[in-house]
Design a protein around this motif. Sequence first.
Motif, short mmCIF file in Angstrom:
data_model
loop_
_atom_site.label_atom_id
_atom_site.label_comp_id
_atom_site.label_asym_id
_atom_site.label_seq_id
_atom_site.Cartn_x
_atom_site.Cartn_y
_atom_site.Cartn_z
N ILE A 1 -67.52 -26.77 2.60
CA ILE A 1 -68.34 -25.67 2.08
C ILE A 1 -68.93 -26.09 0.75
O ILE A 1 -68.21 -26.42 -0.19
N VAL B 1 -73.04 -32.34 -4.95
CA VAL B 1 -72.65 -33.75 -4.91
C VAL B 1 -71.23 -33.91 -4.37
O VAL B 1 -70.94 -34.86 -3.63
N ARG C 1 -74.86 -21.92 1.37
CA ARG C 1 -75.53 -20.63 1.47
C ARG C 1 -76.98 -20.73 1.01
O ARG C 1 -77.80 -19.88 1.32
N GLY D 1 -74.78 -26.51 -9.32
CA GLY D 1 -74.71 -27.34 -10.52
C GLY D 1 -75.27 -28.74 -10.29
O GLY D 1 -75.82 -29.36 -11.21
N ASN E 1 -77.63 -30.02 -13.58
CA ASN E 1 -76.88 -30.62 -14.69
C ASN E 1 -77.76 -31.57 -15.48
O ASN E 1 -78.89 -31.87 -15.11
N THR E 2 -77.21 -32.05 -16.59
CA THR E 2 -77.96 -32.94 -17.47
C THR E 2 -77.61 -34.40 -17.21
O THR E 2 -77.97 -35.27 -18.00
N ALA E 3 -76.88 -34.64 -16.12
CA ALA E 3 -76.80 -35.96 -15.50
C ALA E 3 -76.17 -37.05 -16.37
O ALA E 3 -76.52 -38.21 -16.27
N ILE E 4 -75.24 -36.65 -17.24
CA ILE E 4 -74.57 -37.65 -18.06
C ILE E 4 -73.36 -38.19 -17.31
O ILE E 4 -72.55 -37.44 -16.77
N THR F 1 -76.58 -21.37 5.17
CA THR F 1 -75.50 -20.96 6.05
C THR F 1 -74.32 -20.58 5.16
O THR F 1 -73.64 -21.45 4.63
N VAL G 1 -70.73 -19.07 4.08
CA VAL G 1 -69.39 -18.79 4.60
C VAL G 1 -68.98 -17.40 4.12
O VAL G 1 -68.97 -17.13 2.91
N ALA H 1 -67.70 -25.10 -6.51
CA ALA H 1 -67.81 -25.04 -7.98
C ALA H 1 -67.79 -23.59 -8.51
O ALA H 1 -66.77 -22.92 -8.41
N TRP I 1 -68.65 -20.83 -7.49
CA TRP I 1 -68.32 -19.78 -6.53
C TRP I 1 -66.94 -20.01 -5.91
O TRP I 1 -66.54 -19.30 -5.00
N VAL J 1 -64.76 -18.13 -2.67
CA VAL J 1 -64.55 -18.77 -1.37
C VAL J 1 -63.05 -18.96 -1.10
O VAL J 1 -62.58 -18.71 0.01
N TRP K 1 -82.85 -23.41 -18.37
CA TRP K 1 -82.25 -22.93 -17.13
C TRP K 1 -80.74 -22.85 -17.30
O TRP K 1 -80.22 -23.28 -18.33
N PHE L 1 -70.46 -33.64 -12.45
CA PHE L 1 -71.40 -34.45 -11.70
C PHE L 1 -70.96 -35.90 -11.68
O PHE L 1 -71.03 -36.58 -10.66
C1 FAD Z 1 -76.62 -27.09 -17.37
C2 FAD Z 1 -75.53 -27.97 -16.81
C3 FAD Z 1 -75.34 -29.26 -17.33
C4 FAD Z 1 -74.35 -30.09 -16.82
N1 FAD Z 1 -74.27 -31.36 -17.30
C5 FAD Z 1 -73.40 -32.23 -16.74
C6 FAD Z 1 -73.40 -33.58 -17.14
O1 FAD Z 1 -74.20 -34.00 -17.99
N2 FAD Z 1 -72.51 -34.44 -16.56
C7 FAD Z 1 -71.64 -34.02 -15.61
O2 FAD Z 1 -70.85 -34.81 -15.12
N3 FAD Z 1 -71.62 -32.71 -15.19
C8 FAD Z 1 -72.49 -31.82 -15.73
N4 FAD Z 1 -72.49 -30.51 -15.31
C9 FAD Z 1 -71.51 -30.04 -14.31
C10 FAD Z 1 -71.93 -30.41 -12.89
O3 FAD Z 1 -73.25 -29.98 -12.66
C11 FAD Z 1 -71.02 -29.76 -11.86
O4 FAD Z 1 -69.66 -29.92 -12.20
C12 FAD Z 1 -71.22 -30.38 -10.48
O5 FAD Z 1 -72.59 -30.45 -10.15
C13 FAD Z 1 -70.47 -29.60 -9.42
O6 FAD Z 1 -70.85 -30.09 -8.16
P1 FAD Z 1 -70.31 -29.42 -6.85
O7 FAD Z 1 -70.85 -30.22 -5.73
O8 FAD Z 1 -68.84 -29.25 -6.94
O9 FAD Z 1 -70.90 -27.93 -6.88
P2 FAD Z 1 -72.40 -27.36 -6.85
O10 FAD Z 1 -73.41 -28.42 -6.99
O11 FAD Z 1 -72.45 -26.22 -7.79
O12 FAD Z 1 -72.51 -26.85 -5.37
C14 FAD Z 1 -71.79 -25.73 -4.90
C15 FAD Z 1 -72.56 -25.22 -3.71
O13 FAD Z 1 -71.76 -24.25 -3.03
C16 FAD Z 1 -72.64 -23.34 -2.42
N5 FAD Z 1 -71.90 -22.12 -2.05
C17 FAD Z 1 -71.35 -21.20 -2.88
N6 FAD Z 1 -70.77 -20.21 -2.18
C18 FAD Z 1 -70.94 -20.52 -0.86
C19 FAD Z 1 -70.57 -19.87 0.37
N7 FAD Z 1 -69.88 -18.71 0.39
N8 FAD Z 1 -70.93 -20.47 1.53
C20 FAD Z 1 -71.63 -21.64 1.55
N9 FAD Z 1 -72.00 -22.28 0.40
C21 FAD Z 1 -71.66 -21.73 -0.77
C22 FAD Z 1 -73.70 -23.13 -3.48
O14 FAD Z 1 -74.91 -22.63 -2.91
C23 FAD Z 1 -73.86 -24.52 -4.08
O15 FAD Z 1 -74.94 -25.25 -3.54
C24 FAD Z 1 -73.47 -29.63 -15.80
C25 FAD Z 1 -73.63 -28.33 -15.30
C26 FAD Z 1 -74.65 -27.51 -15.77
C27 FAD Z 1 -74.82 -26.13 -15.20
#
Ligand code: FAD
Lengths: 105, 416
Positions: B38, B42, B65, B72, B76-79, B206, B208, B238, B240, B244, B336, B369
């Motif tokens: 789910i 990344v 979804r 995120g 993110n700011t991709a560091i 889609t 959950v 993340a 959410w 979940v 943002w 990230f």
């Molecule tokens: C402004 C900002 C700057 C950042 N800078 C950095 C950085 O410089 N370096 C770094 O390492 N990290 C950074 N981060 C943190 C990083 O972005 C996140 O920790 C990381 O992207 C999380 O990835 P993820 O795949 O776990 O979750 P996400 O990319 O958040 O994906 C979660 C997904 O779950 C989906 N979802 C939620 N609920 C449901 C459901 N019920 N059913 C189906 N799908 C669902 C959402 O639609 C979403 O697409 C930053 C974050 C932000 C907001």
Amino acid sequence: MFRIPCPYCGPRDATEFRHQGESRNRPDPRTVTRGQWRAYLYEKDNVAGWTRENWYHGVGCRRFISVERNTVTNETRPAAAAAGAVDPVLPGAEAGAPDADSTRR
Amino acid sequence: MTARYSALSLLSRGLRGRNWPLVWRRHELAPTYDAVIIGAGVHGLAAAYYLAVNHGIRNVAVLDRSYLGGGGSGRNTAIIRSNYLTPEGVRFYDRSVKLYETLASELNFNVMFSQRGHLTLAHNDSSLRTMRWRAEVNKLQGVDSEVIGPDEIKSLVPYMDVSAQTRYPILGALYHPPGGIIRHDAVNWGYARGADARGVQIHEYTEVVGIDVEEGRVRGVQTSRGHISTPVVLNCTAGWSSLVSRLAGVRLPISTHPLQAAVTEPVKVFLNTVVVSGTLHVYVSQTDRGELVFGASTDPYPSYSTRGSLEFTEELAGHVLELMPSIAALRVLRQWAGLCDMTPDFSPIMGETPVEGFLVDVGWGTYGFKAGPVAGEAMAELVATGKTPDLISSFPLSRFADGRLVGEKGAAAVGH
Ligand SMILES: Cc1cc2nc3c(=O)[nH]c(=O)nc-3n(C[C@H](O)[C@H](O)[C@H](O)COP(=O)(O)OP(=O)(O)OC[C@H]3O[C@@H](n4cnc5c(N)ncnc54)[C@H](O)[C@@H]3O)c2cc1C
Ligand SMILES: [Zn+2]
């Protein structure tokens, strides 16, 4: 940003307040199990929608208050009066609803 | 099927104009999968990719979804860096940096990883002491990391005010040469393309809405497009993730906080390193296009709202100008927010839960990230073998009930 209805000062900008966490009842430290206590410390409801939480009005009356906030839209409204108390601030301090508190002033 | 990208294919397709194949395909939802992931950020995509590539488990669905990378992972700011404070943190993030270093060739997708160096500034004695501590922990793990003084900082970042005349004079910095920035969307798309090419199904839009648990075991998930049976569900959602997990009856020690960021108009490249100041709550880097990318700390209350605020921009501008007064005339183009799943010890939660077959890879807060590749690799191994890899064994959900928190606060709170 948004405004928070302080029961003592009226609606004020959220930047005047510090978020204190979700309102919930602290288990009695004399009878609680370790698991219950850690769950109380760490686990969160983290609701998406209306929730009840505590804020500290640092730039106003400097009181701990309880309000309801919609965490999706950040709308706020006064906490329903009967819905319980704010967390005790100091160990041993009495928990009191804001109204009860104001009568002690 | 998936066409290989090369300079030649780029040129010839570019000249012909059309006919680029889809990077990942659309599918009907199947009634059963070997595993359901789910969240198509990344973490979910990398887990799917490594399940297919390292373990041959391909009958996998990734559900989101919204659109792929809309959480995120696209905000993110991709560091990317590995100079954390705890040995377990350093080891873990270092593995991720290694995977990122070869990711473009592994995925045949240019992820534009630029290891331009990362500076964490110290403005007082206690943070200088922490920097020294981090540098030593890093070096013991073989990670390139050193404390440097104002002169060296000035030579790396000529536009920085390192004089003693500022409100928070810069005393030194932790310098981490392998740190840098990456093209975050390309990482998401590259993993999606690689997983898709091996038979993983990616289902966007889609949601959950339920998780079936019988006798303490996962049986399937209910989605906005129908029911799926599966013995394994991996929660990679993340911000959410509490919602979940609650569908499976699992409570998490997570609060969701918005984190904001902003970019300026593009200017000629003048900043070649990533600069972070914990004291000033700000960090800045410059993209290849020339925009300055700024970030700061999370909004000071939990929320699921991704609206930007004026307070953020005001505070950010003030702090950035203390570091680099000469950019005062630059205009902010965009601002943002994204949702961050904050844990009490600024460390992730990876592994099993009390519900058998329901796994989590969450708690990524503001720093997740950079961990996408290693977390994906480790979670795939856990799914395939049923054994928790050593690299993630310090980060189980049970550590909160056991009182064994990790304590990465010194390096992760505003760290990036
Ligand atoms: C402004 C900002 C700057 C950042 N800078 C950095 C950085 O410089 N370096 C770094 O390492 N990290 C950074 N981060 C943190 C990083 O972005 C996140 O920790 C990381 O992207 C999380 O990835 P993820 O795949 O776990 O979750 P996400 O990319 O958040 O994906 C979660 C997904 O779950 C989906 N979802 C939620 N609920 C449901 C459901 N019920 N059913 C189906 N799908 C669902 C959402 O639609 C979403 O697409 C930053 C974050 C932000 C907001
Ligand atoms: Zn007040």
